[in-house]
Design an enzyme around this catalytic site. Structure first.
Site, PDB file in Angstrom:
ATOM      1  N   GLN A 203      45.196  26.532  51.103  1.00 43.77           N
ATOM      2  CA  GLN A 203      44.491  26.963  49.978  1.00 43.77           C
ATOM      3  C   GLN A 203      44.389  25.909  49.066  1.00 43.77           C
ATOM      4  OE1 GLN A 203      42.678  29.649  48.994  1.00 43.77           O
ATOM      5  NE2 GLN A 203      42.918  29.836  51.266  1.00 43.77           N
TER       6      GLN A 203
ATOM      7  N   HIS B 155      41.580  23.085  48.778  1.00 40.28           N
ATOM      8  CA  HIS B 155      40.373  23.727  48.208  1.00 40.28           C
ATOM      9  C   HIS B 155      39.669  23.180  46.976  1.00 40.28           C
ATOM     10  CE1 HIS B 155      38.628  27.261  50.420  1.00 40.28           C
ATOM     11  NE2 HIS B 155      39.524  27.807  50.478  1.00 40.28           N
TER      12      HIS B 155
ATOM     13  N   GLU C  66      44.824  36.299  44.359  1.00 44.87           N
ATOM     14  CA  GLU C  66      43.504  36.444  45.363  1.00 44.87           C
ATOM     15  C   GLU C  66      43.679  36.841  46.549  1.00 44.87           C
ATOM     16  OE1 GLU C  66      39.761  33.437  46.271  1.00 44.87           O
ATOM     17  OE2 GLU C  66      41.518  32.821  45.642  1.00 44.87           O
ATOM     18  N   HIS C  67      44.547  35.814  47.215  1.00 45.34           N
ATOM     19  CA  HIS C  67      45.170  36.153  48.651  1.00 45.34           C
ATOM     20  C   HIS C  67      46.642  36.408  48.732  1.00 45.34           C
ATOM     21  CE1 HIS C  67      41.949  33.025  48.864  1.00 45.34           C
ATOM     22  NE2 HIS C  67      41.266  34.033  49.795  1.00 45.34           N
TER      23      HIS C  67
ATOM     24  N   ASP D 242      39.151  33.545  55.630  1.00 45.32           N
ATOM     25  CA  ASP D 242      38.236  32.504  55.003  1.00 45.32           C
ATOM     26  C   ASP D 242      36.918  32.400  56.145  1.00 45.32           C
ATOM     27  OD1 ASP D 242      39.185  32.103  52.659  1.00 45.32           O
ATOM     28  OD2 ASP D 242      40.162  30.302  53.175  1.00 45.32           O
TER      29      ASP D 242
ATOM     30  N   HIS E 117      21.524  68.322  19.847  1.00 45.93           N
ATOM     31  CA  HIS E 117      22.043  68.635  21.260  1.00 45.93           C
ATOM     32  C   HIS E 117      22.084  70.263  21.337  1.00 45.93           C
ATOM     33  CE1 HIS E 117      22.983  64.499  21.530  1.00 45.93           C
ATOM     34  NE2 HIS E 117      23.329  64.579  22.818  1.00 45.93           N
TER      35      HIS E 117
END
Length: 449
Positions: free
Chosen positions: A265, A268, A332-333, A366, A426
């Site tokens: 990761q 990235h 995230e992961h 991924d 109403h």
């Protein structure tokens, strides 16, 4: 690895190789997890405003400035026929990898689609239900700056098609032949060869293409900021910013495997964040030793080193506290590398994607094991999930009253509730449906009570 990886220019001294700093659970509150940087948001807004006001000319100015198109080149939309040519020109093995990966993503997405359906149920005096329909047009963003990411093209566009979206457009800057081929395999109708906030603006406002109903996909902080700005003009999937992984590990974990997953990761983006949580100080030490060793020879170390500096390890008093920290961060992961990995996984409540056991590498997620890799970041997994067919679907509800007599109890309740809220209009609208109308006995009775 080729020998060029280890040339002197690529080597760094031992003192330059960082390790994860160790924090206490209380320390993580000081970390910055804002999904959108306000300074970046202001710059993204300026770009979006330019594109919106100036149209294609504004869009092209940014494409030229960022080197996405050659100066004075005006063609930025690649049609499906050109995507097909790009795919067919790829080596056979690359075609097969794209096709197999797309099929795995599609299979999982179709199973998700089958999990929700139209329903019809009886209600007082009639029926009510829901219909499930896809949006008409989707914009799928795939990063392409530092690395081309054809996998993100597959993850977004295949899923949109599985949901039944009629038209799918992909945006990715400087698309490689593999990226174009992926767009073709995924069923995209076209590809905008631009990126960043200006690509988001183009899809949202229909500059150089028709406006889309929803924009999905990961991106850098400018893309994330731009998505937050256009949300409302069109829908978005989530604020998917720089990548992050959290590995929850105990003494049973393999330090080399944990380190490799953290670096997967870290490479990235310089803004990515690798996180280790463990109740065992020795585990953190072993992982840091392995991480520094692997990082020293990683070809993408120039990106990974700043990310490792941004990351951290959290030392907890026990596994219960480790799980609590994990749920608070909502990564995230989330990888579970513990002895009782399924039991620990069942206790985790906040994550984008969950990878259970040492064999379940996040990297495999991924690259198309099935579930989507477009996932919420920056603690947003506490309130939302990852990209799926449901992202592209609209649930529309309806009701149909068929029996005036049978519907009377519901109509009477409507009159009473409307007056309790002070909404006389109403109440009078409901009275029109009462037996005897607004001057009938039922209406008079309700007015007195």
């Amino acid at each position: 690895l080729s020998s060029s990886v280890f040339t002197p220019a690529n080597m760094v001294s031992a003192s330059e190789i960082p390790e994860l700093r160790t924090l206490s659970p209380a320390d993580i509150q000081k970390e910055d997890f804002e999904p959108v940087n306000q300074e970046v948001r202001e710059k993204a807004l300026e770009i979006i405003t330019d594109v919106r006001k100036k149209g294609e000319e504004g869009l092209l100015q940014y494409a030229w400035r960022f080197g996405e198109l050659a100066k004075d080149e005006r063609k930025f939309l690649i049609g499906r026929d050109e995507l097909k040519v790009a795919f067919e020109a790829l080596p056979k093995n690359q075609q097969e990898v794209l096709t197999r990966t797309a099929e795995r993503i599609r299979t999982f997405a179709l199973a998700q689609r089958d999990s929700i359906r139209a329903v019809e149920v009886p209600i007082t005096g009639g029926f009510a239900g829901q219909v499930v329909e896809p949006v008409q047009r989707a914009g799928c963003y795939a990063p392409g700056g530092r690395y081309p990411l054809p996998s993100s093209v597959l993850m977004t566009a295949c899923t949109a098609r599985a949901a039944g979206v009629s038209e799918v457009i992909v945006a990715s800057p400087k698309p490689t032949a593999v990226t174009k081929g992926a767009a073709y395999v995924a069923g995209a109708d076209g590809l905008l060869a631009i990126g960043g906030a200006h690509a988001i603006a183009a899809m949202a406002y229909g500059v150089g293409t028709s406006p889309v109903d929803i924009i999905v996909g990961p991106g850098n902080q400018y893309v994330t900021a731009a998505k937050s700005i256009v949300n409302g003009i069109c829908g978005i999937d989530m604020l998917a910013g720089p990548s992050e992984v959290l590995v929850l590990a105990d003494s049973s974990a393999d330090a080399d495997v944990v380190a490799a997953d953290l670096l997967a990761q870290a490479e990235h983006d310089v803004e990515a964040r690798p996180i280790l949580v463990s109740p065992d100080k020795a585990v953190i030490s072993k992982v840091n030793t392995a991480l520094r060793k692997q990082l020293a020879v990683l070809p993408t170390k120039d990106v990974a080193i700043p990310a490792v500096r941004k990351g951290f390890a959290v030392l907890t008093k026990d596994m219960a506290e480790a799980i609590a920290v994990t749920n608070k961060l909502g990564p995230e992961h989330l990888e579970i590398q513990t002895e009782n990995f399924q039991k620990v996984a069942d206790s985790c409540t906040s994550y984008g994607g969950l990878f259970i056991g040492g064999l379940s590498a996040e990297a495999m997620g991924d690259y198309g094991a099935g579930p989507n890799h477009v996932l919420p970041t920056s603690c947003t997994a506490k309130y939302t999930g990852g990209l799926s067919v449901h992202t592209f679907l609209r649930l529309r509800t309806w009701m149909r009253l068929e029996s005036k007599e049978a519907a009377q109890p519901q109509i009477e309740d409507c009159v009473v509730l409307a007056r309790l809220e002070g909404l006389e209009g109403h109440a009078r609208a409901a009275e029109q449906r009462l037996l005897g109308g607004p001057e009938g006995s039922a209406a008079k009775r309700l007015r007195t009570t």
